[in-house]
Design a protein around this motif. Structure first.
Motif, PDB file in Angstrom:
ATOM      1  N   GLY A   1       0.921  -1.228   0.020  1.00 50.34           N
ATOM      2  CA  GLY A   1      -0.030   0.037  -0.156  1.00 50.34           C
ATOM      3  C   GLY A   1       0.681   1.234  -0.171  1.00 50.34           C
ATOM      4  N   LYS A   2       1.821   1.451   0.782  1.00 44.18           N
ATOM      5  CA  LYS A   2       2.705   2.251   0.996  1.00 44.18           C
ATOM      6  C   LYS A   2       3.384   2.572  -0.474  1.00 44.18           C
ATOM      7  CE  LYS A   2       4.024   2.440   5.708  1.00 44.18           C
ATOM      8  NZ  LYS A   2       4.992   1.954   6.603  1.00 44.18           N
TER       9      LYS A   2
ATOM     10  N   LYS B   1       0.976   4.211  -2.918  1.00 36.78           N
ATOM     11  CA  LYS B   1       0.638   5.506  -2.794  1.00 36.78           C
ATOM     12  C   LYS B   1       1.945   6.479  -3.176  1.00 36.78           C
ATOM     13  CE  LYS B   1      -2.036   4.962   1.718  1.00 36.78           C
ATOM     14  NZ  LYS B   1      -2.200   5.145   3.018  1.00 36.78           N
ATOM     15  N   THR B   2       3.406   5.810  -2.987  1.00 31.06           N
ATOM     16  CA  THR B   2       4.345   6.583  -3.384  1.00 31.06           C
ATOM     17  C   THR B   2       4.358   6.646  -5.080  1.00 31.06           C
ATOM     18  OG1 THR B   2       5.587   5.880  -1.479  1.00 31.06           O
ATOM     19  CG2 THR B   2       6.831   6.584  -3.288  1.00 31.06           C
TER      20      THR B   2
ATOM     21  N   LYS C   1       1.794   6.485  -6.716  1.00 28.83           N
ATOM     22  CA  LYS C   1       0.683   7.602  -6.929  1.00 28.83           C
ATOM     23  C   LYS C   1       0.991   9.013  -6.979  1.00 28.83           C
ATOM     24  CE  LYS C   1      -4.316   8.680  -6.003  1.00 28.83           C
ATOM     25  NZ  LYS C   1      -5.210   8.322  -5.112  1.00 28.83           N
ATOM     26  N   ARG C   2       1.705   9.239  -5.977  1.00 29.50           N
ATOM     27  CA  ARG C   2       2.283  10.681  -5.647  1.00 29.50           C
ATOM     28  C   ARG C   2       3.328  11.009  -6.605  1.00 29.50           C
ATOM     29  NH1 ARG C   2       5.602  10.656  -1.118  1.00 29.50           N
ATOM     30  NH2 ARG C   2       3.973   9.212  -0.198  1.00 29.50           N
TER      31      ARG C   2
END
Length: 103
Positions: A76-77, A80-81, A83-84
């Protein structure tokens, strides 16, 4: 050989298992009682009997469960990274590079 020093040999000694199986063997003891035999031992029967006196199996399962949860959190991290980073690159591509491009 010396006489009268050897134990009596019983050619028809009975071996009795806890499961009820009896086997006739030769021995110096007339009757033998055992807990496991080839009829009930997991190696021969293919059936696994787990005796968990110290909660070892449950502790292992808990540790394995924690590892899978940590792996999903890490995934998940990473998502998210990624995506950012994708948002930042998209933002940079949309932004004009020169003031002349604005007019």
């Amino acid at each position: 050989m010396k006489a009268d020093i050897h134990p009596t040999y019983y050619s028809d000694a009975k071996v009795t298992c806890a499961c009820g199986n009896t086997i006739s063997v030769g021995s110096t003891v007339k009757e033998i009682h055992v807990e496991l035999c080839s009829q009930c031992h997991p190696f021969y029967t293919g059936k696994q009997k787990l005796v968990d006196t110290a909660r070892r199996v449950e502790k292992f399962a808990e540790r394995a469960g924690k590892k899978t949860i940590e792996a999903t959190v890490r995934a998940g991290k990473k998502a998210k990274t990624a995506k950012r980073v994708a948002q930042k690159t998209a933002k940079k591509q949309k932004a004009p590079k020169k003031l002349a491009d604005l007019a």
